[in-house]
Motif scaffolding. Structure first.
Motif, short mmCIF file in Angstrom:
data_model
loop_
_atom_site.label_atom_id
_atom_site.label_comp_id
_atom_site.label_asym_id
_atom_site.label_seq_id
_atom_site.Cartn_x
_atom_site.Cartn_y
_atom_site.Cartn_z
N ILE A 172 44.70 39.46 31.44
CA ILE A 172 44.35 40.79 30.97
C ILE A 172 44.34 40.80 29.45
O ILE A 172 45.22 40.20 28.81
CB ILE A 172 45.33 41.85 31.53
CG1 ILE A 172 44.86 43.27 31.16
CG2 ILE A 172 46.76 41.61 31.06
CD1 ILE A 172 45.61 44.37 31.91
N ASN A 173 43.34 41.46 28.87
CA ASN A 173 43.22 41.56 27.42
C ASN A 173 44.20 42.61 26.91
O ASN A 173 44.19 43.75 27.37
CB ASN A 173 41.79 41.94 27.05
CG ASN A 173 41.55 41.92 25.55
OD1 ASN A 173 42.06 42.76 24.82
ND2 ASN A 173 40.75 40.96 25.09
N ALA A 174 45.05 42.23 25.95
CA ALA A 174 46.11 43.12 25.47
C ALA A 174 45.56 44.35 24.77
O ALA A 174 46.22 45.40 24.73
CB ALA A 174 47.04 42.36 24.52
N VAL A 175 44.36 44.26 24.22
CA VAL A 175 43.80 45.38 23.44
C VAL A 175 42.92 46.28 24.30
O VAL A 175 42.99 47.51 24.20
CB VAL A 175 43.00 44.84 22.24
CG1 VAL A 175 42.35 45.99 21.47
CG2 VAL A 175 43.90 44.02 21.32
N THR A 176 42.11 45.69 25.15
CA THR A 176 41.13 46.47 25.93
C THR A 176 41.55 46.77 27.36
O THR A 176 41.00 47.68 27.99
CB THR A 176 39.78 45.74 25.97
OG1 THR A 176 39.94 44.51 26.72
CG2 THR A 176 39.29 45.40 24.57
N GLY A 177 42.49 45.99 27.92
CA GLY A 177 42.86 46.15 29.32
C GLY A 177 41.89 45.53 30.29
O GLY A 177 42.02 45.73 31.51
N LEU A 178 40.93 44.73 29.79
CA LEU A 178 39.94 44.10 30.66
C LEU A 178 40.57 42.90 31.37
O LEU A 178 41.14 42.02 30.74
CB LEU A 178 38.73 43.66 29.86
CG LEU A 178 37.55 43.08 30.65
CD1 LEU A 178 36.91 44.16 31.51
CD2 LEU A 178 36.53 42.46 29.71
N ILE A 179 40.48 42.89 32.71
CA ILE A 179 40.97 41.77 33.51
C ILE A 179 39.81 40.84 33.81
O ILE A 179 38.78 41.26 34.34
CB ILE A 179 41.61 42.25 34.82
CG1 ILE A 179 42.87 43.09 34.52
CG2 ILE A 179 41.99 41.08 35.72
CD1 ILE A 179 43.54 43.64 35.75
N THR A 180 39.97 39.55 33.45
CA THR A 180 38.92 38.56 33.66
C THR A 180 39.53 37.30 34.25
O THR A 180 40.74 37.11 34.26
CB THR A 180 38.20 38.22 32.34
OG1 THR A 180 39.18 37.75 31.39
CG2 THR A 180 37.48 39.42 31.77
N GLY A 181 38.66 36.40 34.72
CA GLY A 181 39.07 35.14 35.30
C GLY A 181 38.33 34.92 36.60
O GLY A 181 37.55 35.78 37.06
N ILE A 182 38.56 33.76 37.22
CA ILE A 182 37.93 33.43 38.49
C ILE A 182 39.02 32.99 39.47
O ILE A 182 39.55 31.87 39.36
CB ILE A 182 36.87 32.32 38.34
CG1 ILE A 182 35.78 32.76 37.36
CG2 ILE A 182 36.27 31.98 39.70
CD1 ILE A 182 34.71 31.70 37.12
N PRO A 183 39.41 33.84 40.41
CA PRO A 183 40.42 33.45 41.40
C PRO A 183 39.86 32.37 42.32
O PRO A 183 38.72 32.45 42.75
CB PRO A 183 40.71 34.74 42.16
CG PRO A 183 39.48 35.56 41.99
CD PRO A 183 38.91 35.22 40.65
N ASN A 184 40.68 31.35 42.59
CA ASN A 184 40.19 30.23 43.42
C ASN A 184 41.05 30.01 44.66
O ASN A 184 40.98 28.96 45.29
CB ASN A 184 40.11 28.95 42.60
CG ASN A 184 41.42 28.59 41.92
OD1 ASN A 184 42.44 29.26 42.14
ND2 ASN A 184 41.42 27.55 41.11
N ALA A 185 41.87 30.98 45.03
CA ALA A 185 42.69 30.88 46.24
C ALA A 185 42.59 32.17 47.03
O ALA A 185 42.70 33.27 46.47
CB ALA A 185 44.14 30.59 45.87
N LEU A 186 42.37 32.04 48.34
CA LEU A 186 42.34 33.20 49.22
C LEU A 186 43.75 33.73 49.42
O LEU A 186 44.73 32.99 49.38
CB LEU A 186 41.74 32.84 50.56
CG LEU A 186 40.28 32.40 50.60
CD1 LEU A 186 39.93 31.83 51.97
CD2 LEU A 186 39.37 33.56 50.26
N GLY A 187 43.86 35.03 49.65
CA GLY A 187 45.17 35.59 49.97
C GLY A 187 45.36 36.97 49.41
O GLY A 187 44.43 37.63 48.93
N GLN A 188 46.61 37.42 49.49
CA GLN A 188 47.02 38.72 48.98
C GLN A 188 48.04 38.51 47.88
O GLN A 188 49.00 37.74 48.04
CB GLN A 188 47.60 39.59 50.11
CG GLN A 188 46.58 39.92 51.18
CD GLN A 188 47.20 40.65 52.36
OE1 GLN A 188 48.21 40.21 52.92
NE2 GLN A 188 46.62 41.77 52.75
N PHE A 189 47.86 39.22 46.76
CA PHE A 189 48.63 38.96 45.57
C PHE A 189 49.14 40.27 44.97
O PHE A 189 48.36 41.19 44.73
CB PHE A 189 47.79 38.21 44.53
CG PHE A 189 47.25 36.90 45.03
CD1 PHE A 189 47.94 35.71 44.83
CD2 PHE A 189 46.04 36.85 45.72
CE1 PHE A 189 47.45 34.51 45.30
CE2 PHE A 189 45.53 35.65 46.20
CZ PHE A 189 46.25 34.47 45.98
#
Length: 351
Positions: free
Chosen positions: A272-289
């Motif tokens: 998460i970007n500390a200034v904008t709150g934008l969550i980015t990335g590419i999850p590569n595992a199935l499941g609940q988090f």
């Protein structure tokens, strides 16, 4: 009654095992608005699985919240009688029109909005204090199928808001309202697909907001489920009454793969970007988090409040709607083709 293998497999295909057990609270958040004279409007949002029938929303008959001043339960206003919630269903959605979401997941929201001074709530007014006030709601438990914390089915949750001395009202008016989140988080995230979610908040006072992943908190437990029902209201019970005081224990992440600052992994790691709150990335595992998102509110360098959202993200396989072999949907004038691409009309020509 006998169930043959074919029937069982068909049933599991329609309702994966994780969601057959989905009868639990999956997240929540609290915010406040100062009304003056020691009164506050509290907004609490609690989320649960639509498919579940185990953890209903608390209400006037059984719902209680607690107020602590520092670490002390205040006897004159120790309990808030929760009003009936406004319940709505939130369907999953994603921004990529080229993917089809699984159809077996949705979330119910229980919305509680009330003034502390309301006589039906408890007729509460909070005098100025050199200690923080904590408004607390605790409930057990989380889904057994959660991947990133230890013993999730035995782990409850704490949803709380802190009224710091700096944020409390003066004798005439108010000095602060808490930030509020702008958007509802994605219920489903597609595995191996980019995340691009705006998790920002708004603040009516124009204060500086800083975003970070943080640890969700434990609260309550499984006491009272199999034995003495009186234990259900103890600190370790399924519905603590009163709720346990601060400080609250963090959930235990499955390390070293996951942690409070890295709750989902990914490549690149979900962040998460500390200034904008934008969550980015590419999850590569199935499941609940289970993920905690904290918004720290600063004024002139002084921390006034921290608003936390505790939420369960579901990483699923999403079916693609685009294939390498493209077929034209319609021919125009013998040379122009109309191709439907993920809901958008594209035009091409062989000229």
């Amino acid at each position: 009654m006998k169930i043959n293998l074919r029937t069982l497999l068909f049933f599991l295909f329609l309702f994966p095992l994780g969601y057959l057990q989905a009868a639990h609270v999956i997240g929540g958040e609290l915010t406040y608005v100062c009304l003056g004279s020691g009164d506050y409007q509290i907004t609490m949002k609690i989320y649960r699985d639509c498919q579940g029938n185990g953890a209903g929303f608390d209400g006037p008959g059984n719902g209680r919240m607690s107020i602590y001043n520092g670490g002390d339960l205040m006897n004159e206003f120790d309990k808030i009688t929760m009003p009936p919630p406004e319940i709505s269903v939130i369907q999953p959605d994603i921004n990529n029109p080229c993917l089809i979401l699984p159809s077996n997941v949705c979330v119910e929201q229980g919305l509680y909005v009330f003034n502390l001074s309301n006589s039906n709530i408890g007729n509460i007014n909070l005098p100025l204090s050199t200690e923080s006030y904590y408004i607390i709601y605790q409930r057990c438990c989380r889904n057994n199928s959660i991947n990133n914390i230890i013993l999730p089915g035995d782990t409850g949750a704490t949803y709380t808001i802190e009224l710091t001395p700096e944020a409390q009202q003066n004798s005439v008016g108010c000095v602060n309202d808490s930030p509020t989140f702008n958007n509802f988080p994605p219920i489903i995230i597609c595995v191996n697909e980019p995340v691009n979610f705006d998790h920002s908040a708004s603040d009516s006072d124009g204060d500086q907001l800083v975003y970070k992943f943080c640890s969700p908190k434990e609260g309550g437990g499984t006491l009272g489920t199999m034995g003495d029902p009186n234990l259900a209201s103890s600190f370790g019970g399924v519905a603590p009454n009163p709720d346990s005081p601060p400080p609250f224990d963090n959930v235990t992440f499955v390390g070293p793969t996951y942690g409070s600052l890295n709750p989902m992994g990914g490549d690149p790691q979900v962040s998460i970007n500390a200034v904008t709150g934008l969550i980015t990335g590419i999850p590569n595992a199935l499941g609940q988090f289970v993920v905690g998102v904290c918004v720290e509110e600063y004024r002139n360098g002084i921390l006034l409040s921290v608003v936390k959202r505790d939420f369960q993200f579901n990483v699923e396989s999403c079916e693609p709607t685009v294939f390498a072999q493209i077929q034209n949907d319609e021919m125009i004038n013998g040379s122009d083709f109309v191709i439907n691409s993920c809901g958008c009309l594209l035009y091409t020509s062989d000229a």
